[in-house]
Every structure is written in structure tokens, then in C-alpha cells.
Design an enzyme around this catalytic site. Structure first.
Site, PDB file in Angstrom:
ATOM      1  N   ARG A 245       0.863  -1.183   0.000  1.00 44.19           N
ATOM      2  CA  ARG A 245       0.000   0.000   0.000  1.00 44.19           C
ATOM      3  C   ARG A 245       0.893   1.224   0.000  1.00 44.19           C
ATOM      4  NH1 ARG A 245      -0.740   2.318   5.297  1.00 44.19           N
ATOM      5  NH2 ARG A 245      -2.625   3.330   4.572  1.00 44.19           N
TER       6      ARG A 245
ATOM      7  N   GLU B 269       5.439   6.716   1.268  1.00 47.41           N
ATOM      8  CA  GLU B 269       5.947   5.431   1.737  1.00 47.41           C
ATOM      9  C   GLU B 269       5.335   4.316   0.897  1.00 47.41           C
ATOM     10  OE1 GLU B 269       5.951   6.747   6.482  1.00 47.41           O
ATOM     11  OE2 GLU B 269       4.516   5.253   5.749  1.00 47.41           O
TER      12      GLU B 269
ATOM     13  N   TYR C  28      -3.257  15.666  11.911  1.00 49.90           N
ATOM     14  CA  TYR C  28      -2.450  14.501  12.288  1.00 49.90           C
ATOM     15  C   TYR C  28      -1.109  14.480  11.552  1.00 49.90           C
ATOM     16  CZ  TYR C  28      -0.879   9.674  12.508  1.00 49.90           C
ATOM     17  OH  TYR C  28      -0.101   8.554  12.666  1.00 49.90           O
TER      18      TYR C  28
HETATM   19  C1  HEM Z   1       2.263  -4.561  10.294  1.00 55.97           C
HETATM   20  C2  HEM Z   1       1.986  -3.548   9.562  1.00 55.97           C
HETATM   21  C3  HEM Z   1       1.883  -2.124   9.986  1.00 55.97           C
HETATM   22  C4  HEM Z   1       2.668  -1.395  10.823  1.00 55.97           C
HETATM   23  C5  HEM Z   1       3.895  -1.860  11.586  1.00 55.97           C
HETATM   24  C6  HEM Z   1       2.121  -0.053  10.872  1.00 55.97           C
HETATM   25  C7  HEM Z   1       2.629   0.972  11.646  1.00 55.97           C
HETATM   26  C8  HEM Z   1       2.108   2.256  11.702  1.00 55.97           C
HETATM   27  C9  HEM Z   1       2.601   3.305  12.555  1.00 55.97           C
HETATM   28  C10 HEM Z   1       3.753   3.165  13.542  1.00 55.97           C
HETATM   29  C11 HEM Z   1       1.871   4.409  12.314  1.00 55.97           C
HETATM   30  C12 HEM Z   1       2.043   5.775  12.992  1.00 55.97           C
HETATM   31  C13 HEM Z   1       1.114   5.894  14.187  1.00 55.97           C
HETATM   32  C14 HEM Z   1       1.461   7.093  15.060  1.00 55.97           C
HETATM   33  O1  HEM Z   1       1.068   8.225  14.712  1.00 55.97           O
HETATM   34  O2  HEM Z   1       2.119   6.921  16.107  1.00 55.97           O
HETATM   35  C15 HEM Z   1       0.906   4.063  11.303  1.00 55.97           C
HETATM   36  C16 HEM Z   1      -0.018   4.937  10.752  1.00 55.97           C
HETATM   37  C17 HEM Z   1      -1.015   4.532   9.875  1.00 55.97           C
HETATM   38  N1  HEM Z   1      -1.265   3.241   9.436  1.00 55.97           N
HETATM   39 FE1  HEM Z   1      -0.156   1.614   9.795  1.00 55.97          FE
HETATM   40  N2  HEM Z   1       1.020   0.004  10.061  1.00 55.97           N
HETATM   41  C18 HEM Z   1       0.851  -1.236   9.506  1.00 55.97           C
HETATM   42  C19 HEM Z   1      -0.129  -1.615   8.634  1.00 55.97           C
HETATM   43  C20 HEM Z   1      -1.122  -0.805   8.187  1.00 55.97           C
HETATM   44  C21 HEM Z   1      -2.127  -1.214   7.251  1.00 55.97           C
HETATM   45  C22 HEM Z   1      -2.239  -2.591   6.600  1.00 55.97           C
HETATM   46  C23 HEM Z   1      -2.924  -0.157   7.052  1.00 55.97           C
HETATM   47  C24 HEM Z   1      -4.097  -0.204   6.105  1.00 55.97           C
HETATM   48  C25 HEM Z   1      -5.105   0.450   6.046  1.00 55.97           C
HETATM   49  C26 HEM Z   1      -2.418   0.942   7.871  1.00 55.97           C
HETATM   50  C27 HEM Z   1      -2.935   2.215   7.967  1.00 55.97           C
HETATM   51  C28 HEM Z   1      -2.349   3.288   8.613  1.00 55.97           C
HETATM   52  C29 HEM Z   1      -2.825   4.652   8.494  1.00 55.97           C
HETATM   53  C30 HEM Z   1      -4.022   5.128   7.681  1.00 55.97           C
HETATM   54  C31 HEM Z   1      -1.970   5.433   9.284  1.00 55.97           C
HETATM   55  C32 HEM Z   1      -2.005   6.963   9.412  1.00 55.97           C
HETATM   56  C33 HEM Z   1      -0.969   7.453   8.422  1.00 55.97           C
HETATM   57  C34 HEM Z   1      -0.949   8.940   8.108  1.00 55.97           C
HETATM   58  O3  HEM Z   1      -1.997   9.567   7.978  1.00 55.97           O
HETATM   59  O4  HEM Z   1       0.158   9.462   7.883  1.00 55.97           O
HETATM   60  N3  HEM Z   1      -1.320   0.509   8.552  1.00 55.97           N
HETATM   61  N4  HEM Z   1       1.060   2.740  10.952  1.00 55.97           N
END
Ligand code: HEM
Lengths: 184, 351
Positions: free
Chosen positions: B224, B266, B317
Site C-alpha cells: 500500500r 511510503e 495529524y
Molecule cells: C504490520 C503492519 C503495519 C505497521 C507496523 C504499521 C505501523 C504504523 C505506525 C507506527 C503508524 C504511525 C502511528 C502514530 O502516529 O504513532 C501508522 C499509521 C497509519 N497506518 Fe499503519 N502500520 C501497519 C499496517 C497498516 C495497514 C495494513 C494499514 C491499512 C489500512 C495501515 C494504515 C495506517 C494509516 C491510515 C496510518 C495513518 C498514516 C498517516 O496519515 O500518515 N497501517 N502505521
């Protein structure tokens, strides 16, 4: 909606337990436990005068601080009784410290019950210098070590039993909004 | 096409980072439509597709040498940017194997791996590394296996253990993150580490994403795109060092926004690991200055619409409000109201 912060149920003894250890950072045991079950041990926090301990009586054992109490918890859980249920009652920092000690002593999460009680204060981890700031009542606090004004992010680590603090005026030094007192 | 690497660029202080015309054209632009909202935007990570960065299992680009030098600086200052919990050692070797095999297979002119039983010989020509070691014996490597190989691969990585129907972030190499901390998050479950994200929890995005990932199969990686904006091409936008990079955000003006401001994308890929059953999460970041981005007409027009119409909680955010209007104004002159095709392709062959 915050999902790193756990939800807590009201305090109740687990009827399937054969023995119960309740540790609380408050000075009194939770209400209504006296006659409900046998084998209940309660640890509270209380002192009789500066540095003076209150002696244990009737299954209730007071400690002078949560520090003293938690320092003895690992030892107590090391000689665990079969069917023991463990309950921690107090601030979020206290109950998760207690949880981590219980897990390290070999308890299973299903044998541990956590209940948030007392004033709404948080432990805050300074992201910059890694200092832990205890008993923070509002969402902005100054780090006593590196002096950054920290905004308390709604992000809780069970491992550190702390909320994340990040410099609030990193972009424009001095631009610090008014703090809001915690209501949960 | 053969990959040629630039000499070392910098991602701090004088910020010499820039993209060649080829790098601009292959940039993974993240917006297939004129608006943006969180969704379960996952698809199989198969070769080929809307952007050339999908052509390899792990994409290496012209910035490789500078990226690895910047990671080394960050690790030198803060070794806790790389942590792996002790029970993840098998996953460490799984990661080393997957990355070495992929790099050697996809970029044979730069990397090679020769196996003789468990005696392995790894050559990384760009970083001038020539290493023989015994697979499974960490004392035969200069670092633990996960750190060893992720010091040689662009992008951040995290390692997820799967148990109790959940994923736990039990390790990682995180030196170029968008404002989150591995040291704070290590050991958390899927919903816990996503705690600070607005809107998506309520929309069920994380419930569905987790269910999808729990069923991820070996040999069938998924991907993604995610994005944010960064003032200056800085890789280390960590909470730890926010006091260093925060002032650079406040220094953005309408005059310098085109040069300094970057879109940061990313490419996230998820790989089931064979021995440990863990999941490797690769967060491969790409930076592009706005003045580079506008060289692709379609992207300039679309950026204007997406940033202008972005949900305020998502903008908040991502830390955009301080300069959001400057960005919108910068792109506005490019938007002549034309209808754009869906999809992220550049739709032009040259600049
Ligand atoms: C094992 C896999 C994943 C890891 C390790 C991961 C890790 C993270 C981390 C560390 C954050 C930042 C949270 C913060 O603000 O502290 C984040 C944000 C986010 N993640 Fe994941 N994530 C994973 C998979 C996914 C998947 C599959 C989705 C699918 C929908 C997703 C959707 C999001 C979204 C929408 C954000 C907010 C990003 C932004 O607006 O910049 N993540 N994720």
C-alpha cells in the site's frame, strides 16, 4: 477514540479464583470485599507519620509508598498459590507497573485484573531525553530533565506504563497553548 | 534499465538531496483520485503496475548511498532506533535471507549472494561490503542479522510477531519515520500502535486491515502507499529529534515552499516470513521537492485538489496546518480545472 489506551471494567472479584491478592495505590481497600470471599490479601499505601509504617492487620498490609509496595510484589508473586487472582487498583502508571511485574513473575493475563482509580494523573515519557514524569495532571508538562514543555499525546505504552510526551513548541519556541486538565 | 547510483547526498544540514528527471518520473505518486481519505488500500505486491517502483520486490534507487550514510549517522547517535526482542531471532534470519536474495536477484550488478550449505558469501558493491558468514550463527556477522541487513537496505522496517490473533511490533529499524517512535511502540499490538491515527479506527479500517494481514501468505506479499509532507528532504523526522526539525517547518514561507517542502511517500510492503511466521513490514520512503513534483503536470493539478480538500483531522495529524495554505497556493496556478484520469501514472515520458 483511542485504542492504545485500555478500557477498564469496574472492580469485582473473580469467583473462579481460589486466592486473591489486591494491590492498590490508595489508602483503603476497595469497598465490599470483606465478606464476599475467603483468602483475600490486600496491599494498600499509607503511613502513620513521616517514615512511620502502619502495621498489617486483618489481611490488610499497608506500605509507605507504591515504590516500596511494587518492590516487594515480585517476591510475593514468586511464591504464588495455585488459583491466585491478582488485582491492581490505582493510576494507570501504577496498575501497568503491577501488571508487568505479575507477567514477569509468570502470571497469565487472564489471571490479572486492572482497575483505574484515584486522581486522573498520568505518567509521561519524554520522547527527547527519556525521563519519566510522574503524576502529571494536565496535557502539558515541563520535563524536569531536558526542560522541554511536553504535549501529552493520546498514546499509551503498556510496557513503559506511560503516555508519550513530545515538545509542544518545537516549531516556534515559546508558542505553548493553555494546558487542559485530564478528565479521564 | 540499469540502475546508476548518485554519490552520497545529504538529508540534514545542507540538504544536497535532489531527484534526477528519471527519479521524478518513477516517483510513486500516492493519489489515484482528486481527493484522499483513509481506506484499506492494499493490493498484491506483484511486479509491474502503476509505477516503476513496483518492479522489484525491494526497490533500490539512485539515492541508495546517501540513504545508508544517513541511517548510519542516526544509529550512531541513537542505537535504540534498531531494536529486536529476543524471541524474534528466527525472524531476523528470515529477514536477512529475504533481503539478500531479493537484492541479489533484482540487482545482480550491485549485489551478489553465494550459498554453500550454511556458509554464505554476500557482496554489496555500492557499500564495498564483502562478507562471508554462517547462516544461523550471529557471531559470524558484525551486527545482529536484522540490523546487519537493514543497514544495507533503504527504508524503515518493522518485525511483527503473530500470536493471539494479533500482530505485535516486536522489532524494527526505524531511522526515517514520519513522527513515530519505535522505542515507544515496541511490543504493542496492531490497534495499540495505531492509537494516535484519527478517523480510521471508527471507519473500521484497522479491524479489516488486521484480518487481512493475519491471513497473509508466504510468497504473496502485499503493498500500500501512505504519504505525508516534510519540510526539507529530511529522513530523520522522529519524535526524538522533533526539537531539531520542528523549527524547519516554521521556516517555510510562500517564497521557499517550492524548494524546501517535500511530498514524502511510503511504499509499504508486507511479507510473511517462512521459518518464524512473523511479518516483515517494509516502509520504503521517497522524497520529492514540490518544485520537482510540478514537472509532472498531472501530479501538480491533482496535488492542488487533494491538499486543498483534505479532511482537517488528517491534515492536523500529518502536521500540515502551519504551511498547508502555502502548499495550496503554490499548486493553484497549475490547476486549470481539467478532468484528470484516475490512477497514479505520470502520463508523460519526459520532463
Ligand atoms: C504490520 C503492519 C503495519 C505497521 C507496523 C504499521 C505501523 C504504523 C505506525 C507506527 C503508524 C504511525 C502511528 C502514530 O502516529 O504513532 C501508522 C499509521 C497509519 N497506518 Fe499503519 N502500520 C501497519 C499496517 C497498516 C495497514 C495494513 C494499514 C491499512 C489500512 C495501515 C494504515 C495506517 C494509516 C491510515 C496510518 C495513518 C498514516 C498517516 O496519515 O500518515 N497501517 N502505521
Amino acid at each position: 477514540m483511542n485504542t492504545s489506551r485500555p478500557l477498564y471494567k469496574p472492580f469485582a472479584l473473580d469467583p473462579s479464583g481460589l486466592a486473591h491478592l489486591i494491590v492498590t495505590s490508595l489508602d483503603t481497600p476497595p469497598e465490599g470485599i470483606e465478606d464476599s470471599f475467603d483468602n483475600i490479601e490486600v496491599w494498600t499505601v499509607k503511613h502513620a507519620g513521616p517514615g512511620v509504617p502502619v502495621l498489617a492487620a486483618g489481611g490488610i498490609r499497608p506500605f509507605r509508598s507504591t515504590t516500596e509496595q511494587l518492590a516487594q510484589l515480585g517476591h510475593r508473586l514468586g511464591r504464588m498459590t495455585a488459583g491466585l487472582r491478582f488485582y491492581a487498583i490505582g493510576s494507570e502508571a501504577f496498575i501497568w507497573d503491577a501488571y508487568n511485574i505479575a507477567i514477569a513473575a509468570g502470571m497469565h493475563p487472564s489471571e490479572i485484573f486492572l482497575h483505574r482509580a484515584g486522581p486522573f494523573v498520568r505518567r509521561v515519557y519524554c520522547s527527547h531525553c527519556r525521563t519519566m514524569v510522574e503524576d502529571v495532571p494536565a496535557n502539558i508538562v515541563t520535563c524536569p530533565s531536558c526542560e522541554a514543555s511536553l504535549f501529552v499525546r493520546d498514546h499509551f505504552s503498556r510496557r513503559l506504563a506511560a503516555f508519550m510526551g513530545v515538545k509542544v513548541d518545537a516549531e516556534v519556541p515559546g508558542e505553548v497553548p493553555a494546558a487542559e486538565v485530564f478528565t479521564s | 534499465m540499469k540502475l546508476s547510483l548518485k554519490p552520497q547526498e545529504t538529508y540534514r544540514d545542507d540538504y544536497t538531496f535532489s531527484n534526477s528527471d528519471e527519479a521524478i518520473l518513477r516517483f510513486p505518486f500516492p493519489f489515484p483520485e482528486d481527493g484522499y481519505m483513509y481506506s484499506v488500500n492494499m493490493e498484491p505486491h506483484v511486479r509491474g503496475g502503476a509505477t516503476p517502483v513496483y518492479d522489484k520486490v525491494f526497490d533500490v534507487d539512485e539515492h541508495y548511498i546517501g540513504d545508508m550514510a544517513d541511517r548510519a549517522i542516526t544509529l550512531d547517535q541513537d542505537p535504540l532506533r534498531c531494536q529486536v526482542l529476543p524471541h524474534m531471532e528466527t525472524a531476523e534470519w528470515d529477514t536477512l535471507e529475504l533481503l539478500m536474495e531479493s537484492l541479489a536477484n533484482d540487482y545482480p550488478e550491485h549485489f551478489s549472494l553465494t550459498k554453500n550449505g550454511d556458509k554464505w558469501h554476500w557482496i554489496n558493491r555500492p557499500l564495498e561490503i564483502d562478507q562471508t558468514f554462517t547462516f544461523g550463527r550471529k557471531e559470524t556477522l558484525p551486527y545482529d542479522p536484522f540490523e546487519y541487513i537493514t543497514r544495507q537496505m533503504q527504508g524503515d522496517f518493522s518485525l511483527q510477531d503473530q500470536r493471539d490473533n494479533n500482530l505485535y511490533m516486536d522489532g524494527g529499524m526505524v531511522t526515517s519515520q514520519a513522527d513515530w517512535s519505535l522505542n515507544f511502540d515496541v511490543g504493542m499490538s496492531f490497534h495499540e500502535w495505531h492509537g494516535p491515527v484519527p478517523l480510521a479506527h471508527q471507519a473500521g479500517v484497522f479491524d479489516r486491515a488486521l484480518q487481512y494481514l493475519l491471513r497473509l501468505q508466504y510468497g504473496k506479499p502485499v503493498r500500500r502507499l501512505n504519504w505525508t509532507m516534510t519540510a526539507n528532504p529530511r529522513l530523520d523526522t522522529s519524535p526524538e529529534n522533533y526539537p531539531l526539525w520542528g523549527p524547519e517547518k516554521a521556516a517555510i514561507t510562500p517564497e521557499n515552499v517550492g524548494h524546501r517542502m517535500c511530498l514524502r511517500v511510503e511504499l509499504q510492503t508486507l511479507h510473511r516470513l517462512p521459518r518464524s511466521n512473523a511479518i516483515l513490514f517494509s516502509i520504503r520512503g521517497y522524497l520529492i521537492r514540490l518544485e520537482e513534483l510540478v514537472k509532472v503536470k498531472k501530479w501538480a493539478v491533482r496535488m492542488h485538489r487533494v491538499i486543498r480538500d483534505l479532511h482537517p483531522q488528517i491534515a492536523e495529524y500529518k502536521g500540515l496546518p502551519r504551511y498547508r495554505q502555502y502548499v495550496v497556493d503554490y499548486f493553484a496556478p497549475f490547476d486549470d480545472g481539467r478532468t484528470l484520469n484516475s490512477g497514479i501514472a505520470a502520463e508523460q515520458d519526459s520532463i
